[in-house]
Design an enzyme around this catalytic site. Structure first.
Site, PDB file in Angstrom:
ATOM      1  CG  MET A   1      24.544 -13.515   1.059  1.00 25.36           C
ATOM      2  SD  MET A   1      24.218 -15.234   0.597  1.00 25.36           S
ATOM      3  CE  MET A   1      23.440 -15.835   2.098  1.00 25.36           C
ATOM      4  CB  ALA A   2      22.553  -7.310  -1.543  1.00 26.59           C
TER       5      ALA A   2
ATOM      6  CB  CYS B   1      30.317  -4.753  -1.752  1.00 26.63           C
ATOM      7  SG  CYS B   1      29.312  -4.986  -3.222  1.00 26.63           S
TER       8      CYS B   1
ATOM      9  CG  ASN C   1      32.434 -14.628   5.108  1.00 31.77           C
ATOM     10  OD1 ASN C   1      32.634 -13.791   4.222  1.00 31.77           O
ATOM     11  ND2 ASN C   1      31.448 -15.495   5.049  1.00 31.77           N
ATOM     12  N   GLY C   2      33.959 -17.421   4.548  1.00 30.99           N
ATOM     13  CA  GLY C   2      34.384 -17.879   3.227  1.00 30.99           C
ATOM     14  C   GLY C   2      34.341 -19.385   3.099  1.00 30.99           C
ATOM     15  CG  ASP C   3      35.028 -21.081  -0.121  1.00 33.86           C
ATOM     16  OD1 ASP C   3      34.063 -20.544  -0.703  1.00 33.86           O
ATOM     17  OD2 ASP C   3      36.178 -21.129  -0.588  1.00 33.86           O
TER      18      ASP C   3
HETATM   19  C1  LIG Z   1      24.222 -12.903  -3.476  1.00 30.47           C
HETATM   20  C2  LIG Z   1      25.222 -12.351  -2.504  1.00 30.47           C
HETATM   21  C3  LIG Z   1      24.992 -11.105  -1.945  1.00 30.47           C
HETATM   22  C4  LIG Z   1      25.920 -10.580  -1.037  1.00 30.47           C
HETATM   23  N1  LIG Z   1      25.648  -9.370  -0.433  1.00 30.47           N
HETATM   24  C5  LIG Z   1      26.496  -8.891   0.518  1.00 30.47           C
HETATM   25  C6  LIG Z   1      26.189  -7.697   1.253  1.00 30.47           C
HETATM   26  O1  LIG Z   1      25.135  -7.063   1.072  1.00 30.47           O
HETATM   27  N2  LIG Z   1      27.100  -7.272   2.182  1.00 30.47           N
HETATM   28  C7  LIG Z   1      28.268  -7.946   2.420  1.00 30.47           C
HETATM   29  O2  LIG Z   1      29.060  -7.529   3.273  1.00 30.47           O
HETATM   30  N3  LIG Z   1      28.560  -9.088   1.765  1.00 30.47           N
HETATM   31  C8  LIG Z   1      27.708  -9.572   0.839  1.00 30.47           C
HETATM   32  N4  LIG Z   1      28.000 -10.760   0.218  1.00 30.47           N
HETATM   33  C9  LIG Z   1      29.210 -11.514   0.614  1.00 30.47           C
HETATM   34  C10 LIG Z   1      28.912 -12.542   1.703  1.00 30.47           C
HETATM   35  O3  LIG Z   1      28.445 -11.911   2.891  1.00 30.47           O
HETATM   36  C11 LIG Z   1      30.157 -13.370   2.031  1.00 30.47           C
HETATM   37  O4  LIG Z   1      31.178 -12.528   2.491  1.00 30.47           O
HETATM   38  C12 LIG Z   1      30.686 -14.155   0.824  1.00 30.47           C
HETATM   39  O5  LIG Z   1      29.630 -14.747   0.085  1.00 30.47           O
HETATM   40  C13 LIG Z   1      31.664 -15.263   1.279  1.00 30.47           C
HETATM   41  O6  LIG Z   1      31.030 -16.140   2.156  1.00 30.47           O
HETATM   42  P1  LIG Z   1      30.499 -17.610   1.688  1.00 30.47           P
HETATM   43  O7  LIG Z   1      31.685 -18.313   1.094  1.00 30.47           O
HETATM   44  O8  LIG Z   1      29.987 -18.229   2.967  1.00 30.47           O
HETATM   45  O9  LIG Z   1      29.442 -17.382   0.662  1.00 30.47           O
HETATM   46  C14 LIG Z   1      27.097 -11.298  -0.697  1.00 30.47           C
HETATM   47  C15 LIG Z   1      27.309 -12.547  -1.283  1.00 30.47           C
HETATM   48  C16 LIG Z   1      26.393 -13.087  -2.164  1.00 30.47           C
HETATM   49  C17 LIG Z   1      26.655 -14.452  -2.755  1.00 30.47           C
END
Ligand SMILES: Cc1cc2nc3c(=O)[nH]c(=O)nc-3n(C[C@H](O)[C@H](O)[C@H](O)COP(=O)(O)O)c2cc1C
Length: 341
Positions: free
Chosen positions: A20-21, A119, A219-221
């Site tokens: 997460m950037a 992204c 990945n997701g949720d």
């Molecule tokens: C604030 C933020 C920054 C993110 N930055 C990146 C990133 O740099 N590279 C990437 O592949 N995914 C990035 N993602 C996506 C997450 O890695 C992930 O795929 C997405 O949030 C879904 O997973 P979750 O439901 O567990 O949040 C980012 C997500 C968030 C919320």
């Protein structure tokens, strides 16, 4: 879920902290590793920026390079690159593998080069980068094979379900990436158009898993151990990657590990939760300096308050806090409120 192999590395459960950037910096990665994440990924790093940084003056700060620093505490860790040009991606991957870029800090070798194909941000996709690559599988495959043929490190890709509902091409796309040399595929079950809502689709992860032979990470949720167990059983994926569910809650990795190993788990008390938050802030301040450390820690401190009595007011105060002492005072008051209940 069993062992996940990534090159020479074997993960017992395939439990990963997602990139997460602006969030998963060294401090947060280390906390999640300690809590039970077995693998971390850097924030996304622009391949082009890393290449251009090599031509800068030696005295200019190597800002991009700083994102690629790996410490013992956050290893095993993959370095995630984004870009749309195979030549820059190969060049950047070579710099990362050799650890020979300007501003490089000696530390553990990267576990893999991960390529960002998910992204959704407009300024990224408008350059053909991130999830835009899912609309151009030929280019995406050229990137994977350029990187794969240049480095010895494993090459992994992180994709989405597709671009939009009409173009949910994750299955064919994943097969192309496997053919091009990808060693592991992580799938976020949403399209680019969906950004982060509505709910992620486990069906697409299951379909990718059935179509390729390399490990597939879902990945997701995932916000609770049950969410992860459902993803594993619904999709047959080899491991899971958690992003937003870990915000202010690195303990999710501990709870999930206990479930997977059938061992008892005691959730942290409010005091323990806040102690973790403050240690997190202190580490950010140590690594980034007081000004940037405090500014970037504010949102983390607010996430740790989630669900506590008085959290809304505390969040407002945290957003204006200027020091670790202020964080301590605000969060300490929450602990006292909870403990006097
Ligand atoms: C604030 C933020 C920054 C993110 N930055 C990146 C990133 O740099 N590279 C990437 O592949 N995914 C990035 N993602 C996506 C997450 O890695 C992930 O795929 C997405 O949030 C879904 O997973 P979750 O439901 O567990 O949040 C980012 C997500 C968030 C919320």
């Amino acid at each position: 879920m069993g062992n996940v192999k990534i090159g020479a590395l074997t993960l017992r459960h395939g439990l990963m902290l997602a990139p997460m950037a602006g969030v998963t910096d060294a401090s947060f990665r280390a906390i999640c590793r300690q809590a039970g994440a077995e693998y971390t990924v850097s924030e996304m790093i622009s391949a082009k920026a890393l290449c251009f940084e090599q031509k800068g003056r030696d005295s200019a700060p190597a800002k991009t390079a700083a994102l690629a620093t790996i410490r013992e505490a956050d290893a095993p860790m993959a370095i995630q690159l984004f870009g749309s040009e195979p030549d820059f991606m190969r060049e950047a991957a070579l710099l990362i593998e050799a650890g020979s870029y300007r501003g490089a800090v000696k530390g553990p070798a990267p576990a893999a080069i991960d390529i960002n194909m998910g992204c959704p941000v407009a300024k990224v996709v408008s350059n053909g980068e991130g999830s835009a690559l899912m609309r151009d599988p030929t280019r995406a495959a050229a990137i994977v094979s350029a990187v794969k043929s240049a480095v010895k490190l494993p090459v992994t890709v992180k994709i989405r379900a597709g671009w939009d509902e009409q173009h949910k091409n994750a299955v064919e796309f994943a097969k192309r990436m496997e053919e091009a040399g990808a060693d592991l595929i992580c799938v976020h079950g949403r399209t680019r158009q969906q950004f982060y809502a509505p709910k992620s689709d486990n069906g697409v992860i299951a379909a990718v898993k059935a179509a390729v032979s390399v490990p597939v990470i879902g990945n997701g949720d995932i916000f609770t151990p049950d969410d992860a167990l459902h993803m594993l059983s619904d999709t047959g994926c080899d491991g899971v990657m958690i992003a937003r569910g870990a915000l202010g809650n690195p303990f999710l990795f501990t709870a999930l590990t206990a479930r997977l190993q059938n061992t008892p788990y005691t959730p942290p008390t409010v005091r323990q939760r806040i102690e973790t938050a403050l240690a997190h802030a202190a580490d950010m301040i140590e690594k980034k300096g007081a000004r940037i450390g405090v500014a970037e820690a504010r949102k983390h401190m607010a996430w740790y308050c989630h669900g506590l009595r008085g959290a809304a007011a505390a969040r407002g105060a945290l957003m204006h806090a200027e020091s670790l002492i202020e964080f301590t005072n605000i969060l300490g008051a929450l602990v006292r409120d909870e403990e006097t209940l």
